[in-house]
Scaffold this motif. Structure first.
Motif, PDB file in Angstrom:
ATOM      1  N   UNK A  44     -23.536 118.667  24.042  1.00 40.47           N
ATOM      2  CA  UNK A  44     -24.648 119.601  23.849  1.00 40.47           C
ATOM      3  C   UNK A  44     -25.991 118.932  24.139  1.00 40.47           C
ATOM      4  N   UNK A  45     -26.225 117.766  23.536  1.00 41.11           N
ATOM      5  CA  UNK A  45     -27.497 117.073  23.738  1.00 41.11           C
ATOM      6  C   UNK A  45     -27.625 116.594  25.177  1.00 41.11           C
ATOM      7  N   UNK A  46     -26.542 116.102  25.765  1.00 36.17           N
ATOM      8  CA  UNK A  46     -26.587 115.617  27.139  1.00 36.17           C
ATOM      9  C   UNK A  46     -26.923 116.741  28.114  1.00 36.17           C
ATOM     10  N   UNK A  47     -26.292 117.903  27.944  1.00 33.83           N
ATOM     11  CA  UNK A  47     -26.563 119.034  28.844  1.00 33.83           C
ATOM     12  C   UNK A  47     -27.991 119.555  28.694  1.00 33.83           C
ATOM     13  N   UNK A  48     -28.584 119.350  27.508  1.00 30.62           N
ATOM     14  CA  UNK A  48     -29.964 119.807  27.335  1.00 30.62           C
ATOM     15  C   UNK A  48     -30.949 118.951  28.118  1.00 30.62           C
ATOM     16  N   UNK A  49     -30.508 117.798  28.645  1.00 25.93           N
ATOM     17  CA  UNK A  49     -31.362 116.920  29.438  1.00 25.93           C
ATOM     18  C   UNK A  49     -31.152 117.097  30.943  1.00 25.93           C
ATOM     19  N   UNK A  50     -30.102 117.793  31.351  1.00 28.85           N
ATOM     20  CA  UNK A  50     -29.687 117.770  32.751  1.00 28.85           C
ATOM     21  C   UNK A  50     -30.124 119.011  33.514  1.00 28.85           C
ATOM     22  N   UNK A  51     -30.087 118.890  34.840  1.00 25.42           N
ATOM     23  CA  UNK A  51     -30.364 120.009  35.727  1.00 25.42           C
ATOM     24  C   UNK A  51     -29.108 120.865  35.873  1.00 25.42           C
ATOM     25  N   UNK A  52     -29.238 122.122  36.362  1.00 28.57           N
ATOM     26  CA  UNK A  52     -28.049 122.972  36.529  1.00 28.57           C
ATOM     27  C   UNK A  52     -26.986 122.337  37.417  1.00 28.57           C
ATOM     28  N   UNK A  53     -27.390 121.679  38.500  1.00 28.95           N
ATOM     29  CA  UNK A  53     -26.414 121.061  39.398  1.00 28.95           C
ATOM     30  C   UNK A  53     -25.654 119.941  38.700  1.00 28.95           C
ATOM     31  N   UNK A  54     -26.343 119.135  37.903  1.00 28.86           N
ATOM     32  CA  UNK A  54     -25.689 118.053  37.177  1.00 28.86           C
ATOM     33  C   UNK A  54     -24.731 118.595  36.120  1.00 28.86           C
ATOM     34  N   UNK A  55     -25.100 119.715  35.503  1.00 27.32           N
ATOM     35  CA  UNK A  55     -24.230 120.308  34.493  1.00 27.32           C
ATOM     36  C   UNK A  55     -22.958 120.853  35.138  1.00 27.32           C
ATOM     37  N   UNK A  56     -23.108 121.558  36.256  1.00 31.79           N
ATOM     38  CA  UNK A  56     -21.943 122.149  36.907  1.00 31.79           C
ATOM     39  C   UNK A  56     -21.013 121.086  37.471  1.00 31.79           C
ATOM     40  N   UNK A  57     -21.552 119.976  37.972  1.00 29.20           N
ATOM     41  CA  UNK A  57     -20.734 118.919  38.560  1.00 29.20           C
ATOM     42  C   UNK A  57     -20.377 117.827  37.559  1.00 29.20           C
ATOM     43  N   UNK A  58     -20.963 117.910  36.349  1.00 31.70           N
ATOM     44  CA  UNK A  58     -20.693 116.936  35.284  1.00 31.70           C
ATOM     45  C   UNK A  58     -20.984 115.509  35.754  1.00 31.70           C
ATOM     46  N   UNK A  59     -22.194 115.297  36.249  1.00 34.74           N
ATOM     47  CA  UNK A  59     -22.612 113.985  36.729  1.00 34.74           C
ATOM     48  C   UNK A  59     -23.944 113.626  36.069  1.00 34.74           C
ATOM     49  N   UNK A  60     -24.403 112.402  36.317  1.00 35.74           N
ATOM     50  CA  UNK A  60     -25.729 112.003  35.860  1.00 35.74           C
ATOM     51  C   UNK A  60     -25.774 111.239  34.562  1.00 35.74           C
ATOM     52  N   UNK A  61     -24.615 110.953  33.961  1.00 35.74           N
ATOM     53  CA  UNK A  61     -24.634 110.220  32.698  1.00 35.74           C
ATOM     54  C   UNK A  61     -25.145 111.072  31.548  1.00 35.74           C
ATOM     55  N   UNK A  62     -25.664 110.398  30.514  1.00 33.70           N
ATOM     56  CA  UNK A  62     -26.106 111.122  29.329  1.00 33.70           C
ATOM     57  C   UNK A  62     -27.431 111.836  29.558  1.00 33.70           C
ATOM     58  N   UNK A  63     -28.422 111.136  30.160  1.00 34.12           N
ATOM     59  CA  UNK A  63     -29.753 111.714  30.329  1.00 34.12           C
ATOM     60  C   UNK A  63     -29.933 112.409  31.671  1.00 34.12           C
ATOM     61  N   UNK A  64     -29.006 112.223  32.605  1.00 37.69           N
ATOM     62  CA  UNK A  64     -29.207 112.787  33.925  1.00 37.69           C
ATOM     63  C   UNK A  64     -30.197 111.967  34.734  1.00 37.69           C
ATOM     64  N   UNK A  65     -30.324 112.321  35.992  1.00 41.65           N
ATOM     65  CA  UNK A  65     -31.229 111.574  36.874  1.00 41.65           C
ATOM     66  C   UNK A  65     -32.688 111.948  36.664  1.00 41.65           C
ATOM     67  N   UNK A  66     -32.950 113.086  36.012  1.00 41.37           N
ATOM     68  CA  UNK A  66     -34.308 113.594  35.774  1.00 41.37           C
ATOM     69  C   UNK A  66     -35.087 113.753  37.089  1.00 41.37           C
ATOM     70  N   UNK A  67     -34.368 114.172  38.135  1.00 40.99           N
ATOM     71  CA  UNK A  67     -35.021 114.470  39.411  1.00 40.99           C
ATOM     72  C   UNK A  67     -35.453 115.932  39.414  1.00 40.99           C
ATOM     73  N   UNK A  68     -36.629 116.177  39.942  1.00 37.80           N
ATOM     74  CA  UNK A  68     -37.163 117.541  39.968  1.00 37.80           C
ATOM     75  C   UNK A  68     -36.255 118.448  40.798  1.00 37.80           C
ATOM     76  N   UNK A  69     -36.075 119.685  40.339  1.00 36.16           N
ATOM     77  CA  UNK A  69     -35.278 120.667  41.079  1.00 36.16           C
ATOM     78  C   UNK A  69     -36.050 121.983  41.133  1.00 36.16           C
ATOM     79  N   UNK A  70     -35.587 122.875  41.983  1.00 35.97           N
ATOM     80  CA  UNK A  70     -36.296 124.137  42.211  1.00 35.97           C
ATOM     81  C   UNK A  70     -35.853 125.176  41.188  1.00 35.97           C
TER      82      UNK A  70
END
Length: 311
Positions: A44-70
């Motif tokens: 739950x906490x990890x997904x609250x940090x991630x972008x939609x693409x990272x959530x759907x692909x389950x990538x990016x670790x705990x915090x995600x890459x924090x790269x800007x998305x559209x």
């Protein structure tokens, strides 16, 4: 130079180390159980940090890459692409407050849970005192009915409760959220078990001082029952703060009365799909006060549960 000699008879005792396979197995089971319980919170906490693409692909670790998305919704509003580039963590948590009136939902949760707990205490303390300290015909039978009511699931009485509230016009009101839960048989049982540990001499002394039974309840028994009340408060608040089933039934047309769990529905899409990032951010915000409250009251909570089981 003086020589330092050690006596051959002197011994140095070392702490004995005992290996217990049973204790090791117990700890392994507890650790495994803790991981199973904590895994949903981690996701739950990890997904609250991630972008939609990272959530759907389950990538990016705990915090995600924090790269800007559209932000596609921003594009639909006619804004430029450059203005619609957002950072995942900022987007998720700002959307949680902007798309839904989350502050209002949290306030509704506080009003409902605090009102339910306050009335439950007003009812449970006198009932528990009577079952624990007063002698009257049929006391054990009444306590048996209390135990029997613990076996009745909430879902079994939901339909009759809803029909009753609908006939008196109380649906879509705070009363519909509060009234059905103002009598807690679990609260009566828990407080009765605690009052059984209070010495009768204390009550007899209060009676000799001229106090009536209600004065004894609120001036003598209530102060001694604080640990048990804190334990009951954790159970009551968590149950009604997280309740989705009953508010979903009785609150159908007024969004201003939504409780925090109902607020999660704001991020459930149909044709556009679910917005998981803000949804998980909302869930994190909803759960955080309960975790903080439990950590603060953890010691008293355990003490209240322990004392309630002693005689």
């Amino acid at each position: 130079m003086s020589d330092i000699t050690l006596s051959s008879t002197s011994t140095v005792s070392l702490p004995a180390f005992r290996f217990s396979a049973v204790e090791t197995l117990k700890h392994m089971v507890l650790i495994l159980g803790s991981l199973i319980v904590l895994l949903p919170f981690y996701v739950m906490v990890s997904y609250s940090f991630k972008s939609p693409a990272e959530i759907m692909q389950n990538i990016g670790g705990f915090f995600g890459a924090q790269e800007a998305f559209r932000d596609d919704y921003c594009i639909k509003l006619g804004k430029d692409v450059a203005d619609c580039m957002v950072t995942p963590i900022i987007y998720n948590y700002t959307t949680a407050f902007e798309k839904a009136p989350l502050i209002r939902y949290l306030l509704n949760g506080v009003i409902v849970t605090a009102s339910i707990f306050f009335i439950q205490v007003l009812v449970a303390l006198p009932c528990a005192y009577a079952l624990a300290k007063l002698r009257f015909w049929g006391r054990e039978a009444v306590f048996g009915l209390v135990l029997f009511c613990l076996l009745i699931p909430v879902h079994a009485i939901a339909l009759p409760l809803y029909i009753m509230l609908a006939k008196v016009g109380l649906t879509n009101t705070y009363a519909a959220l509060i009234i059905p839960w103002t009598i807690s048989v679990f609260g009566i049982f828990l407080m009765r078990q605690f009052f059984m540990t209070v010495p009768d001499d204390l009550i007899d002394a209060a009676r000799m001082d001229g106090m009536n039974e209600f004065s004894i309840i609120w001036n003598v028994m209530l102060p001694t029952a604080i640990p048990a009340l804190l334990a009951f408060a954790i159970f009551s608040v968590v149950a009604h703060w997280n309740d989705y089933f009953w508010p979903r039934i009785v609150i159908t047309g007024d969004r201003s009365l939504f409780t925090p769990p109902l607020g999660l529905r704001e991020f459930k899409g149909d044709a556009d799909g679910d917005n998981f990032g803000p949804m998980m951010a909302t869930a994190t915000i909803i759960v955080a006060p309960l975790i903080v409250a439990f950590l603060i009251a953890q010691r008293r909570f355990i003490e209240g549960i322990t004392l309630s089981g002693m005689k």
